[in-house]
Write a protein that holds these residues in place. Structure first.
Motif, PDB file in Angstrom:
ATOM      1  N   ILE A  64      87.072  -0.200  -6.118  1.00  9.95           N
ATOM      2  CA  ILE A  64      86.898   0.911  -5.507  1.00  9.95           C
ATOM      3  C   ILE A  64      85.876   0.606  -4.356  1.00  9.95           C
ATOM      4  O   ILE A  64      85.035   0.049  -4.357  1.00  9.95           O
ATOM      5  CB  ILE A  64      85.823   1.936  -6.367  1.00  9.95           C
ATOM      6  N   VAL A  65      86.504   1.335  -3.110  1.00  5.16           N
ATOM      7  CA  VAL A  65      85.922   1.094  -1.763  1.00  5.16           C
ATOM      8  C   VAL A  65      85.181   2.445  -1.666  1.00  5.16           C
ATOM      9  O   VAL A  65      85.637   3.483  -1.797  1.00  5.16           O
ATOM     10  CB  VAL A  65      87.046   0.816  -0.666  1.00  5.16           C
ATOM     11  N   LEU A  66      83.975   2.195  -1.075  1.00  5.29           N
ATOM     12  CA  LEU A  66      83.213   3.702  -1.094  1.00  5.29           C
ATOM     13  C   LEU A  66      82.128   3.423   0.062  1.00  5.29           C
ATOM     14  O   LEU A  66      81.686   2.418   0.263  1.00  5.29           O
ATOM     15  CB  LEU A  66      82.396   3.829  -2.168  1.00  5.29           C
ATOM     16  N   ALA A  67      82.166   4.701   1.003  1.00  4.49           N
ATOM     17  CA  ALA A  67      81.272   4.872   2.179  1.00  4.49           C
ATOM     18  C   ALA A  67      80.636   6.027   1.933  1.00  4.49           C
ATOM     19  O   ALA A  67      81.202   7.117   1.803  1.00  4.49           O
ATOM     20  CB  ALA A  67      81.947   4.858   3.537  1.00  4.49           C
ATOM     21  N   ASP A  68      79.011   5.772   1.938  1.00  2.00           N
ATOM     22  CA  ASP A  68      78.231   7.299   1.853  1.00  2.00           C
ATOM     23  C   ASP A  68      78.309   7.909   3.404  1.00  2.00           C
ATOM     24  O   ASP A  68      78.149   7.202   4.322  1.00  2.00           O
ATOM     25  CB  ASP A  68      76.982   6.765   1.557  1.00  2.00           C
ATOM     26  N   ILE A  69      78.434   9.097   3.233  1.00  3.77           N
ATOM     27  CA  ILE A  69      78.417   9.963   4.581  1.00  3.77           C
ATOM     28  C   ILE A  69      77.128  10.475   4.826  1.00  3.77           C
ATOM     29  O   ILE A  69      76.731  10.389   6.034  1.00  3.77           O
ATOM     30  CB  ILE A  69      79.814  11.114   4.363  1.00  3.77           C
ATOM     31  N   ALA A  70      76.861  11.263   3.699  1.00  2.00           N
ATOM     32  CA  ALA A  70      75.463  12.257   4.080  1.00  2.00           C
ATOM     33  C   ALA A  70      75.135  12.823   2.543  1.00  2.00           C
ATOM     34  O   ALA A  70      76.045  13.111   1.833  1.00  2.00           O
ATOM     35  CB  ALA A  70      75.684  13.214   4.984  1.00  2.00           C
ATOM     36  N   PRO A  71      73.958  13.041   2.328  1.00  2.00           N
ATOM     37  CA  PRO A  71      73.153  13.936   1.192  1.00  2.00           C
ATOM     38  C   PRO A  71      73.812  15.407   1.407  1.00  2.00           C
ATOM     39  O   PRO A  71      73.753  15.897   2.641  1.00  2.00           O
ATOM     40  CB  PRO A  71      71.948  13.876   1.357  1.00  2.00           C
ATOM     41  N   VAL A  72      74.227  15.913   0.199  1.00  6.54           N
ATOM     42  CA  VAL A  72      74.749  17.376   0.146  1.00  6.54           C
ATOM     43  C   VAL A  72      73.585  18.087   0.692  1.00  6.54           C
ATOM     44  O   VAL A  72      73.850  19.197   1.289  1.00  6.54           O
ATOM     45  CB  VAL A  72      75.241  17.772  -1.064  1.00  6.54           C
ATOM     46  N   GLY A  98      84.704  13.191  -1.505  1.00  4.89           N
ATOM     47  CA  GLY A  98      84.224  13.652  -2.622  1.00  4.89           C
ATOM     48  C   GLY A  98      82.821  13.708  -2.552  1.00  4.89           C
ATOM     49  O   GLY A  98      82.000  13.431  -1.623  1.00  4.89           O
ATOM     50  N   VAL A  99      82.088  14.200  -3.783  1.00  9.51           N
ATOM     51  CA  VAL A  99      80.828  14.086  -3.931  1.00  9.51           C
ATOM     52  C   VAL A  99      80.418  13.480  -5.022  1.00  9.51           C
ATOM     53  O   VAL A  99      81.075  13.239  -6.275  1.00  9.51           O
ATOM     54  CB  VAL A  99      80.123  15.435  -4.135  1.00  9.51           C
ATOM     55  N   MET A 100      79.431  12.451  -4.860  1.00 11.31           N
ATOM     56  CA  MET A 100      79.175  11.532  -5.965  1.00 11.31           C
ATOM     57  C   MET A 100      77.625  11.448  -5.807  1.00 11.31           C
ATOM     58  O   MET A 100      76.889  11.546  -4.611  1.00 11.31           O
ATOM     59  CB  MET A 100      79.730   9.935  -5.529  1.00 11.31           C
ATOM     60  N   THR A 101      76.963  11.297  -6.884  1.00  7.49           N
ATOM     61  CA  THR A 101      75.412  10.953  -7.106  1.00  7.49           C
ATOM     62  C   THR A 101      75.182   9.514  -6.801  1.00  7.49           C
ATOM     63  O   THR A 101      75.729   8.570  -7.263  1.00  7.49           O
ATOM     64  CB  THR A 101      74.980  11.306  -8.685  1.00  7.49           C
ATOM     65  N   LEU A 102      74.419   9.414  -5.924  1.00  5.21           N
ATOM     66  CA  LEU A 102      73.974   7.893  -5.616  1.00  5.21           C
ATOM     67  C   LEU A 102      72.409   8.229  -5.242  1.00  5.21           C
ATOM     68  O   LEU A 102      71.635   8.920  -4.621  1.00  5.21           O
ATOM     69  CB  LEU A 102      74.277   7.824  -4.101  1.00  5.21           C
ATOM     70  N   ASN A 103      71.683   7.380  -6.108  1.00  6.14           N
ATOM     71  CA  ASN A 103      70.217   7.323  -6.231  1.00  6.14           C
ATOM     72  C   ASN A 103      69.638   8.821  -6.705  1.00  6.14           C
ATOM     73  O   ASN A 103      68.830   9.046  -6.128  1.00  6.14           O
ATOM     74  CB  ASN A 103      69.490   6.838  -5.053  1.00  6.14           C
ATOM     75  N   GLY A 104      70.374   9.218  -7.760  1.00  2.00           N
ATOM     76  CA  GLY A 104      69.818  10.546  -8.226  1.00  2.00           C
ATOM     77  C   GLY A 104      70.024  11.731  -7.265  1.00  2.00           C
ATOM     78  O   GLY A 104      69.726  12.764  -7.680  1.00  2.00           O
ATOM     79  N   GLU A 105      70.819  11.463  -6.221  1.00  6.89           N
ATOM     80  CA  GLU A 105      71.111  12.591  -5.321  1.00  6.89           C
ATOM     81  C   GLU A 105      72.579  12.768  -4.999  1.00  6.89           C
ATOM     82  O   GLU A 105      73.115  11.794  -4.748  1.00  6.89           O
ATOM     83  CB  GLU A 105      70.272  12.608  -4.134  1.00  6.89           C
TER      84      GLU A 105
END
Length: 146
Positions: A64-72, A98-105
């Motif tokens: 899985i390749v993943l890049a964080d964009i911004a907190p919802v 998509g939306v994924m939980t990162l560090n609880g957010e």
């Protein structure tokens, strides 16, 4: 010639070896990559994409390749943004948003998935596609950040 990787560490070793080789088959992006061994994850800061951070994680059956964009929570009009992201799905090749939980957010992310036995060229192409899409989607998301 490497045909697939048995671990994130094996992939990382190949990335480091091939980054210094001009014209290598996989054409890995330039950047600093390090291994988080307990999660079989490579954290990669991509110089070719403005120091965008992507993760490349190996599980039993996929990469899985993943890049964080911004907190919802930072988005002022999530409903409109979500609709736009769904509409962009076909226009953004090889990856998904998509939306994924990162560090609880919850965070907006861009991700791509590959079979675990994918060739280096396919993994490299997915990293490039994910990074490129992350830049494009981050530009879109910026219009909705408070």
């Amino acid at each position: 010639m490497v045909t697939s990787y048995s671990s994130a560490n094996a992939l990382l070793e190949d990335i480091h070896a091939q980054q210094s080789v001009e014209g290598s088959e996989a054409a890995w992006p330039k950047g600093e990559a390090e291994l988080v061994s307990d999660s079989q994850t490579i954290v990669w800061t991509l110089e070719d994409y403005g120091d965008l951070v992507v993760t490349l994680t190996r599980s039993d059956d996929q990469w899985i390749v993943l890049a964080d964009i911004a907190p919802v929570a930072a988005v002022s009009d999530a409903a409109t943004l979500n609709r736009l992201l769904l509409e962009q799905g076909i226009a953004v090749p090889l990856v998904s948003a998509g939306v994924m939980t990162l560090n609880g957010e919850p965070h907006y992310v861009v991700y791509g998935q590959l079979y675990v036995d994918s060739r280096p060229e396919a993994i490299s192409a997915e990293v490039h596609a994910c990074a490129s899409a992350a830049i494009d989607i981050a530009d879109l998301v910026q219009d909705y950040i408070d």
